[in-house]
Structure formats: C-alpha cells, structure tokens
Enzyme design. Structure first.
Site, PDB file in Angstrom:
ATOM      1  N   ASP A 516       0.972  -1.174   0.192  1.00 37.82           N
ATOM      2  CA  ASP A 516       0.078  -0.008   0.058  1.00 37.82           C
ATOM      3  C   ASP A 516       1.018   1.252  -0.022  1.00 37.82           C
ATOM      4  OD1 ASP A 516      -2.257   1.520   0.333  1.00 37.82           O
ATOM      5  OD2 ASP A 516      -1.920   1.567   2.500  1.00 37.82           O
ATOM      6  N   ASP A 706      -1.507  -1.125   5.751  1.00 36.56           N
ATOM      7  CA  ASP A 706      -2.150  -0.426   7.090  1.00 36.56           C
ATOM      8  C   ASP A 706      -3.167  -1.430   7.516  1.00 36.56           C
ATOM      9  OD1 ASP A 706      -3.985   0.990   8.377  1.00 36.56           O
ATOM     10  OD2 ASP A 706      -3.546   2.903   7.312  1.00 36.56           O
ATOM     11  N   ASP A 710      -6.727  -1.568   5.282  1.00 33.65           N
ATOM     12  CA  ASP A 710      -6.511  -2.783   4.369  1.00 33.65           C
ATOM     13  C   ASP A 710      -6.823  -3.866   4.801  1.00 33.65           C
ATOM     14  OD1 ASP A 710      -5.463  -0.939   2.476  1.00 33.65           O
ATOM     15  OD2 ASP A 710      -3.573  -0.934   3.407  1.00 33.65           O
TER      16      ASP A 710
END
Lengths: 832, 52
Positions: A516, A706, A710
C-alpha cells in the site's frame, strides 16, 4: 580549582564541560571538574562513600545523570504495602525484593552498586547479576525503607525499579538448575566410568586382567551408572511413559528402551559375570542427549525473553489525580488498581503504568520496548502513550485508556504466545513423520532381534540395543520446533512480530509483495523533497530558510529545519533580526543586513513561477533581487524505501504497488522506486480483486499495508504484514506486524524465513542420510552400543546447533537493534 | 593389583565429593551469573565497614 575546565571531559561522564560551568568535585587533596550539577552530586556521593576506586576500575563511561529529579514522591510509592504486595517477599522484619537496574554499562558499575548498597545501614544483602542486570536486595524494614534504598541508588547515578519476578521466571530458574544438575551428574559419571572401562578395553580378552579386578571395576561402574540412569536420564523415562499411555510413539520411547535395556543387561552381566557390560555406552549416551536438550532449553528461553521483557517494564505504582481537573491532589496507588478513565501524573523519567491518552503537557517518549529503537517520539495532548514506555521530557497528565490484559504490551505478548503455540504445517508434518518413524523403528528392531536370536544368539542382544540407540528421529522431533522457535525469537527482537504460526513458513514462499502507499511506503509526514537553486549554494539556502523558520512550529518549518540541520544543534544557524510572520503566506526577516522572504510563491516571489510534480507544496526563498531557491515539500518516503525495494528484488520477489491515492502520484512513486506494477485510485474491493488475480496466476502473495484500512486485502493474502505503528498495532488482524519503523526489517524477515526453511530441510536431509547409513550398519552388527551412542548424540547435537544459527541471523545494512535493554531505556540528559 | 581394591573405592569417594560440591554450587546459584564473577574477582578488595 582548575580555572579553564571548559572543553575538558567531565570526571564522571566524560562529556565535554561546557563554557562557564563550575562544578568542582573534591577527591582527597585533589579537585576534579564535572560538567553539570547531576554529575557533581553523583561523583561526590561515590567518592565520599569511599568508592572512588570506581573511577579507576571502570571500563565504560556512564550516562550523564539527571540533575535533581523530583522523583522522591514517586519512590515513596514503593513503600506502600499494597504496592509491595506484588514483588516483595516478607520474612519477619527482613524483606526481599528483585530490582531492575538501569545504567549498568560495565563490571565496575556492578561493583559500585553492590558496595554502595551493602554500606547502607539496614541492608542485609545485595547481589547483582551481571548477565541479567538484576539486583536482589534484602533489608531490615525497621531500619531502612525500600524508597530509601532506591533513592540511594539514584544518588550514585543509577535507576532501580522493583519488578515482579513472576512464577514463570521462578519456574525457569528451577528447570535450568535441575538440567544443570542432571548434566553434571551424567558428566561426572561418564568421565569416571570411562576410566574403569578403558583398562578392560586395553586388556581385551587375552586374560591379562584378573577376573576379580574386572568384577570390581564392573561393580564400581554400576554404582556410578545408577544415579545417571535413575536421576539424569529420568526425564526420558517419564517422557516415554507419557507417550505410551497416550498410545503415541514419541522420540523418548526408543531412547528409554535403549538406555533401560542396556543398563538391565549390564547389571545382569555384572552379577553373572557372563556377559559384556555397556555402562560406558549408557552414561555417554545420557550425557550427550542431555547436552542437546540443555541447548534447546536455552534457545526456547531466549525466544520467550523478547516478549517477557515487555511485561516487566510496567511499573508497580502510579500517581493518580482523583479530583482532576477540579483539583490536583496526588494519590499513590498500585498500578494494578488503575481503571480506565482515571487520570494519572507521569513524572519525567517515569514509566507509563498503562495505555493512556495525554490530556495535559508536551513531552517526548521512548517507545523502544515496542519498536527496538530508542528514538524519542513527541507526545501532545490527544496522543496515545503505551504502558511501559518512558517519559523523557516533562511531566504529563494522562487519562488511562486500557489496563491489565487489554494493554498493547499484553496483547503483543498474547499474540506472540499464540504464534509459538500454533504448530505450523511444517512442524505438524515433522511430528507425524517422527511418530511413524519411531513405530517403524520398534518393529524393525523386533525383527532384527528375532533374526539374530536365530543366527547368533550371543550377539542378538547388543545388536538390538545398537539399533534402538543409533536411530535418530531428532531432526524431525527436535530440530524443526527449535528452528521455528529460534527464528520467531529473532524476528521479534528485530521488531517484526509474528502473530500466527504459519506466517514464517508462508513468508519464505512468498513470490509477490503487494504494498500500500500511504502509511506503508510513505510516512504521511511533510518532508523536503527537492531543492532548486537559482543563486548561491544549496547549504546556504537551507541555512537561511531554517534560520527564518527557527521559531515556527508548522510542518513546513519542521521539514525545512530538519533538512538544514540534519541533527546538528540549532545554535549553528545565522542570527535573524526584525522577524515578521505573515500568517498563511510566509515569514520575513533580516540576516547580515540582507532582507529575506520565505513562503508561498505569491508572497516571496510574486510574478515568478516554477512547475512542480503533482501533490507537492512549493516554497520560495527570495531576497531583494529575486528568488534564491525553490523548495518543494511533500509526503515523504519512509527511510530506506528504495533499499527495501532493491533488496526484495534481489531476493527474487515481484513487487506491486496498489494504492487509493491519485494515479499520477502513485506512478511517480513507482518510477522513483522502480516498481513495475503500480496502480492508483483503487478502492479496497479493487485491491482485493487484484490480489485474487495474482493468486489465480499461482502467486503466493504477501500483503503489506495499513492494518485497519486494508483489513480485507490483508485477509485475502496468504501472509499479511501490518506496518501500523504504535497503539493500533496489536489490534491489527495481520499475520505479522512490523513494530520497528525500519522498513528493511521486511527484507530481513524474508531472509530469516527462507533461512529457517533451508535449515529445516538441511536437518531433514541429514536425518534421512544418517539413518539410511547407520540403521543398516547397526542391523548387520557393525556398530557397537558405544559407537551407536556417540553417533546418535552427535547427530542430535548437529541438528540443534544448526537450528540455533537462526537465533543470531544478522540483519542487513544497519546495526541490529537489541531488545530494549535497561541501559537504552535510560533517559538521555539535556545539558541544562 | 590388589592395591586397586583400595584405589577404586577411593576414586568413587572422590567422585561423590566432587558431585556433592557441584550440587552445592548449583543450589547456591553459582551458575546463574556466568559473567559477573570473572569481573568481580579483579575488583573485590576489602569490603567497606558498615556505617553504624
């Protein structure tokens, strides 16, 4: 008194003595100089108590002590009976407590502390363990209080905190002592039995050894073997019995059978004088097996320690403000009695008693217990603090959020326990194979016994014993779990916590890493990205900018200052006059007679433009003649991001960057880092689908993100790593949590995981090879029982030592952060 | 050779004494700190007198 002590090293701490300071220390006739009041007081106490030898003996310099801390109140808490309940043992008026000592850097510190404590009236004994930095103090409560003892340790520049030794610790100590005793008895027995066995081997069967002497030696050996079999080897019999009762065939079964049969046969032989005796084989076998178990036990302990250290740092007492915010009356209370919603006062240098949120005060906090790095983290009203971390700056008033089992530290310990308890596929397979192996071995041994009983009954017995002893399922039953434990412990120490048992195994197989962006690769903080110089040089421009922003607190100012100073002291900056702030626009000031403006382009350099990449903020520095430099600032990459990408690529892992951020930002970042597959503007469900597509193509996906936002994608990936920092970390539903702020630990994690897999395979391969050679040889009667004993023990030791290599796997590029040692937790002194 | 009738029991007794000393050392915690004593022997001169 030396007049110009400035610049010379301080007598106590070795730091340079600042200009204009005057802190003399009287040492007999001579006078020495200290750098601050703290050092002066500590050194004077040490010298006056007759321990000046400390300065001659020490091999390392201590940290600079803090001057006159208002800590007496906090120490007095430890005198309360309800606080002492947890960690003090009473023996009439004599009390007994264990203390964690902070600040011990060399052996002279131990010497100094012990002598200093023993001098105190009322202290019965004081013993410090150099390896663990723990002190055990016994004192007469009618003559001295615990707080006085703690204070006197503070007087000589160290910090002591009582801690609850806990049942676990006590249990381990007993277990370890028992193991040492068993090992010692077996070792002594082995040496002496060998002495008796050797003449018999030398004499052979030629009759040069009289029968009566041989019998004497046999009975002496029997006497020595008795404690080895019935005391040292007892755990093997217990283990075998436990396995048999559960209808399982564990590793201890053939071991116990081998020892028992060889011993029984030797006793029979000694009394009838007819048969060979195997006392030497029995004792040697037991000794080597115990050595292997002892090493394994220490490895387990080291892994568990990483987590246990965390819990011990929670202090026993707290200062509660019952009437806050109406009044500030302080009240001492045992930390266990705190409940969420209470307000507590945490003094400078004190430890947070529970997870809390700051309501008043500004300070910085050392969270190295969690991250393995002792970088102070700033805290303001509204920030969360973690129980067990250290308050380095000024006093804070906090509202308790979570206590006891709910705290971050407790959850981390629980998660690690779960990971250690869950047997991954690899270990389960190893267990199953080991069990089948033992069963097969028992059947084969029975077959061989029958065969030799028919062919050559005189040899049948010792051949069967050899077969039982020589076979070694230890690579399966012993080395696999040791490898996994050692690797988990190592990972925890570098700040990568595993919460599930399978995480390590899958991480080793991962073919694709999905990242991410925000909060994972970038830190969400403002940072100077690019400097474009029009006139002058870059250093000078940065210096000017930082000087202008010296007093400002907004993120742009902080980013500029950080870039200009790179950790140096702000005294080096040029002096600014006529400073004027224009809110929302910038700042203006005069340096060396020149007028400068720093701020938004329309303020500092009206009419001039500069094209910049998307998502960045532009700041101009100008003098009367026009623009000197452009600074572009933005959400910065976390340190070592590019290196992480390079290292992971080097490990043969494919990289993907899936982000919800604007596609052009994501593309720019991916280009900079060299990640080929980068997609922006993705919703969580898009990410989920992308990960599914990868998996459909046969990839083993490790998702790094995260932990909260996520969560669904993390759950979809085969192994997930949350890079949250701080309080939410423990709540993340990920298989692994990166507690360290160092991204490179991810690459280290992959390396350690792969090494673990490699070592387990090496051990299995060795085990197969060894048994394939040794078993047939033993069955054919080529291996005597003593050779079998050596072979099997050496093989066990080999696999255990091979597994233990994992515990010290080096981390890449950067110095390994050690587990938070008390010395690191010592707050650094800001020279006053 | 008959001297062995004396020597072997003596050796057994010595082993027993060594084992007893070892067990005593374990019981009094001498194996708990493997680093400290090595340093301490260099420093431990006379103990300071207890203050009254």
């Amino acid at each position: 008194m030396p007049e110009s002590a400035a610049g010379q090293p301080c007598y106590h701490c070795g730091e340079a003595i600042p200009e204009g300071s005057d802190y003399p220390i009287r040492s007999g006739e001579a006078t020495q100089s200290a750098c601050c009041r703290g050092c002066q007081a500590v050194a004077q106490t040490i010298i006056d108590s007759g321990n000046a030898d400390y300065y001659r003996l020490r091999t390392d310099l201590p940290k600079t002590p803090e001057a006159a801390l208002d800590a007496l109140k906090a120490l007095a808490l430890y005198d309360l009976p309800e606080v002492q309940e947890g960690f003090v043992k009473n023996d009439g008026a004599i009390k007994d407590a264990s203390l964690i000592l902070e600040g011990i850097v060399c052996a002279a510190c131990v010497w100094l502390n012990e002598r200093h404590l023993r001098q105190l009236p009322g202290v019965v004994s004081a013993d410090i363990n150099f390896s663990t930095r723990r002190a055990r103090v016994r004192w007469d409560n009618t003559r001295i209080k615990l707080s006085q003892i703690l204070e006197s340790i503070r007087d000589i520049g160290y910090h002591a905190y009582p801690f609850d030794t806990g049942r676990q610790e006590e249990l381990f100590r007993k277990e370890r002592n028992a193991a040492i005793r068993r090992l010692a008895i077996a070792g002594l027995g082995m040496m002496q039995v060998m002495m008796y066995a050797l003449p018999t081997y030398i004499a052979g069967d030629d009759g040069s050894m009289p029968r009566d002497i041989e019998a004497l030696m046999r009975f002496a050996s029997l006497l020595l073997t008795l404690p080895v079999v019935f005391y040292s080897a007892w755990p093997f019999f217990q283990g075998a019995w436990r396995d048999l009762r559960l209808y399982r065939a564990g590793m201890d079964v053939p071991v116990a059978l081998g020892i028992g049969a060889a011993f029984a046969a030797s006793v029979y032989g000694s009394f009838t004088g007819s048969q060979d005796v195997y006392y030497d084989s029995v004792v040697m076998f037991v000794f080597f097996l115990l050595t292997g178990r002892f090493l394994e036990m220490n490895a387990r302990k080291r892994s568990a320690e990483a987590a246990e250290t965390l819990v011990k740092l929670i202090p026993a007492a707290a200062v509660r403000l019952p009437d806050y915010p109406a009044a500030r009356t302080e009240e001492a209370i045992g930390a266990v009695r705190l409940s969420p919603g209470d307000f507590v006062l945490v003094a400078t240098g004190a430890t947070f008693p529970s997870d809390a949120r700051v309501v008043e005060g500004h300070s910085s906090v050392d969270e190295s217990l969690l991250t393995g790095e002792s970088r102070p983290i700033p805290k303001h009203p509204g920030s969360e603090v973690i129980g067990g971390s250290h308050n380095l700056g000024s006093p804070l008033i906090c509202r308790v959020e979570r206590t006891g089992q709910d705290t971050v530290v407790s959850s981390i310990v629980r998660l690690l326990d779960r990971a250690l308890a869950e047997k991954p596929q690899l270990a389960q397979t190893a267990d199953r194979i080991a069990s089948h192996f033992v069963l097969a071995l028992l059947v084969v041994a029975a077959g061989i016994a029958t065969y030799w009983a028919v062919v050559d009954p005189t040899r049948a017995f010792w051949i069967t014993v050899s077969v039982l002893v020589v076979s070694c399922p230890c690579a399966l039953g012993l080395a696999t779990p040791v490898s996994l434990t050692a690797a988990l412990g190592r990972l925890t120490r570098i700040g990568l916590l595993s919460t599930r048992g399978h995480a390590l195994e899958v991480l080793a197989q991962a073919t694709d890493f999905v990242f991410d962006k925000t909060g994972t690769l970038t830190d969400g903080l403002f940072r100077l990205r690019e400097v474009r110089i029009l006139r002058g040089d870059k250093d000078q421009a940065l210096q000017l900018a930082a000087a202008l922003e010296q007093g400002a607190t907004h993120p742009i100012a902080a980013a500029l200052r950080e870039a200009a100073l790179e950790g140096r002291d702000s005294d080096a900056l040029p002096h600014v006059q006529h400073l004027a702030y224009h809110p929302g626009l910038g700042v203006e000031g005069e340096i060396d007679g020149q007028r400068y403006r720093l701020g938004a382009p329309e303020f500092a350099a009206p009419g001039e433009t500069f094209s910049l990449p998307e998502g960045l903020t532009l700041i101009a520095l100008a003098d009367a003649q026009g623009v000197l430099a452009w600074f572009s600032l933005g959400d910065g990459l976390r340190p070592h991001c590019a290196e992480l990408v390079a290292q992971l690529k080097g490990l043969g892992v494919r990289l993907h960057l899936y982000s919800g951020d604007r596609p052009e930002n994501v593309a720019a970042l991916a280009r900079q880092l060299g990640i080929a597959d980068a997609r922006g503007g993705m919703h969580p469900q898009d990410k989920l689908k992308a990960v599914r597509d990868l998996q459909a193509a046969g990839a083993v996906v490790a998702m790094t993100g995260d932990g909260v936002n996520d969560a669904p994608v993390l759950a979809q990936a085969q192994v997930s790593i949350a890079v949250d920092q701080g309080a939410e970390a423990a709540q993340a539903a990920a298989d692994m949590i990166l507690l360290s702020s160092e991204l490179l630990r991810l690459a280290d994690g992959v390396r350690i995981a792969r090494k673990t897999r490699r070592i387990i395979r090496q051990n299995l391969a060795w085990s197969v090879l060894y048994n394939a050679l040794a078993l047939p040889a033993a069955a054919m009667g080529l291996v005597t029982p003593w050779m079998a004993g050596i072979g099997m023990s050496a093989s066990s030791l080999l696999v255990v030592l091979n597994a233990l290599r994992l515990a010290n796997h080096p981390t890449h590029q950067h110095p390994t952060p050690q587990p938070p040692t008390p010395a690191q937790m010592q707050p650094r002194h800001e020279s006053a | 050779m008959s001297i062995l009738y004396l020597l072997i029991p003596i050796s057994l007794a010595i082993v027993a004494i060594i084992a007893a000393i070892f067990l005593w050392a374990v019981r009094t915690g001498q194996f708990e700190d493997m680093e400290g004593p090595a340093h301490r022997i260099l420093m431990d001169d006379d103990d300071p007198p207890q203050k009254p």
